[in-house]
Motif scaffolding. Structure first.
Motif, short mmCIF file in Angstrom:
data_model
loop_
_atom_site.label_atom_id
_atom_site.label_comp_id
_atom_site.label_asym_id
_atom_site.label_seq_id
_atom_site.Cartn_x
_atom_site.Cartn_y
_atom_site.Cartn_z
N UNK A 162 37.99 34.23 44.65
CA UNK A 162 37.64 33.29 45.69
C UNK A 162 38.33 33.56 47.01
N UNK A 163 38.78 34.81 47.23
CA UNK A 163 39.44 35.14 48.49
C UNK A 163 38.48 35.01 49.67
N UNK A 164 39.04 34.53 50.79
CA UNK A 164 38.25 34.38 52.01
C UNK A 164 38.98 35.07 53.16
N UNK A 212 36.68 46.95 40.15
CA UNK A 212 36.41 46.31 41.43
C UNK A 212 36.83 44.85 41.40
N UNK A 213 37.13 44.33 42.58
CA UNK A 213 37.21 42.89 42.79
C UNK A 213 36.03 42.54 43.70
N UNK A 214 35.40 41.42 43.47
CA UNK A 214 34.29 40.98 44.30
C UNK A 214 34.63 39.63 44.91
N UNK A 215 34.27 39.44 46.18
CA UNK A 215 34.64 38.22 46.90
C UNK A 215 33.39 37.60 47.55
N UNK A 216 32.65 36.79 46.78
CA UNK A 216 31.38 36.25 47.27
C UNK A 216 31.51 35.29 48.45
N UNK A 217 32.68 34.64 48.60
CA UNK A 217 32.81 33.67 49.69
C UNK A 217 33.70 34.22 50.81
N UNK A 218 33.69 35.52 50.98
CA UNK A 218 34.50 36.16 52.02
C UNK A 218 34.29 35.55 53.40
N UNK A 244 48.05 45.13 43.24
CA UNK A 244 47.06 44.68 42.28
C UNK A 244 46.82 43.20 42.26
N UNK A 245 47.39 42.47 43.24
CA UNK A 245 47.22 41.02 43.33
C UNK A 245 45.77 40.68 43.62
N UNK A 246 45.42 39.39 43.54
CA UNK A 246 44.03 38.94 43.70
C UNK A 246 43.41 39.46 44.99
#
Length: 301
Positions: A134-136, A181-187, A299-301
């Protein structure tokens, strides 16, 4: 000829749902990183919409530090039961007990950085190839560098100079063995967008986000909640204040603000007048100018 217009929240929702569906299309074993905070709750709600009427087709993963707000854990368990999805829990305490990480000592000790090892171990052991977060970009300057699909190498590390171009929203999820991968849909969402959407959709949130009476101590220009994990200094005294939290992390590092915002309407009004980032009361981000970026590279969120 009739034209159909989306308002800005509908546009953000549509973009996020597109990202979530791309993750499901391109990866074999994705998960949602779920902390119990508003952003991960929002991502989970969007995933629910993206795949309705089916259930969310992948598990939720929570890195449990052992220093969580009790309200957060209760909210997590209630939501998992409601959704009927699998919950994967990575335990920082287990990482400490097995010697994978060492507990910090001292006045400002935190388990925040210890989550990195636990998270990467959980990703490896569960063969996760994409962790949805949920990263923005508006939260912090390091997160502003993120793409929708954030490549991580075979050590789980993030290199901001080695990310895939995303021209015309074409997303490249190709990876070699051991990478993920990390994915951030609410970037592209802001804090105000998140609250306006939560209000519009009437999404349930932990009571911690609403102003309530709580025992706290003043430390590092923040109101830190009293808990079994907090060791008082000689000059510190416990006070009872009407507090709410703008962001949720470990109970030991999450500072609250004095507030009367006890409804979603009041939160929206309060946030609209704020000039400090919501992570301004997180002591883990005050350790250095590059604290967040350093953790992300590990490697953090």
């Amino acid at each position: 000829m009739n034209k159909y217009f989306l308002d800005y929240l509908d546009e953000l929702e549509s973009e996020a749902i597109y990202i979530l569906r791309e993750v499901w299309a391109q990866f074999e074993n994705p998960v949602i990183l779920f902390s119990g905070g508003k952003d991960s709750i929002l991502v989970t709600h969007l995933a629910r919409k993206a795949f309705y009427p089916s259930k969310i087709p992948f598990p939720l993963m929570h890195v449990d530090t052992g220093h969580n707000f009790p309200e957060t854990i209760q909210f997590r368990d209630d939501l998992i039961e409601e959704l009927g999805v699998q919950l994967i829990v990575g335990s920082v305490q287990e990482s400490i007990d097995t010697g994978r990480v060492a507990e910090e000592k001292g006045r400002n000790a935190t388990r925040n950085a210890l989550q990195i090892t636990t998270l990467l171990d959980a990703i490896e052991s569960n063969k996760v190839d994409c962790a949805i977060g949920g990263g923005r970009r508006d939260e912090e300057k390091a997160r502003a560098k993120e793409r929708f699909f954030s490549h991580r190498d075979d050590f789980g590390q993030w290199d901001p100079k080695n990310q895939r171009p995303e021209l015309w929203n074409l997303l490249n999820g190709k990876y070699f063995e051991g990478e993920h991968f990390r994915a951030f849909p609410i970037s592209n969402w802001t804090e105000m967008d998140v609250w306006n959407y939560i209000k519009r959709e009437n999404i349930s949130i932990p009571s911690l986000y609403l102003a309530h009476q709580r025992e706290v101590v003043r430390r590092s220009d923040s109101w830190i909640p009293v808990s079994e994990h907090l060791k008082l200094e000689e000059n510190e005294k416990i006070e009872t204040k009407k507090i709410r939290f703008r962001t949720l992390g470990d109970i030991t590092i999450t500072g609250g603000i004095e507030s009367d915002a006890d409804t979603l309407e009041k939160i929206v009004e309060e946030v609209s007048a704020m000039r400090m980032t919501e992570r301004g009361n997180r002591s883990d981000d005050k350790r250095s100018e590059t604290a967040m970026e350093d953790r992300k590279k590990q490697g953090y969120f």
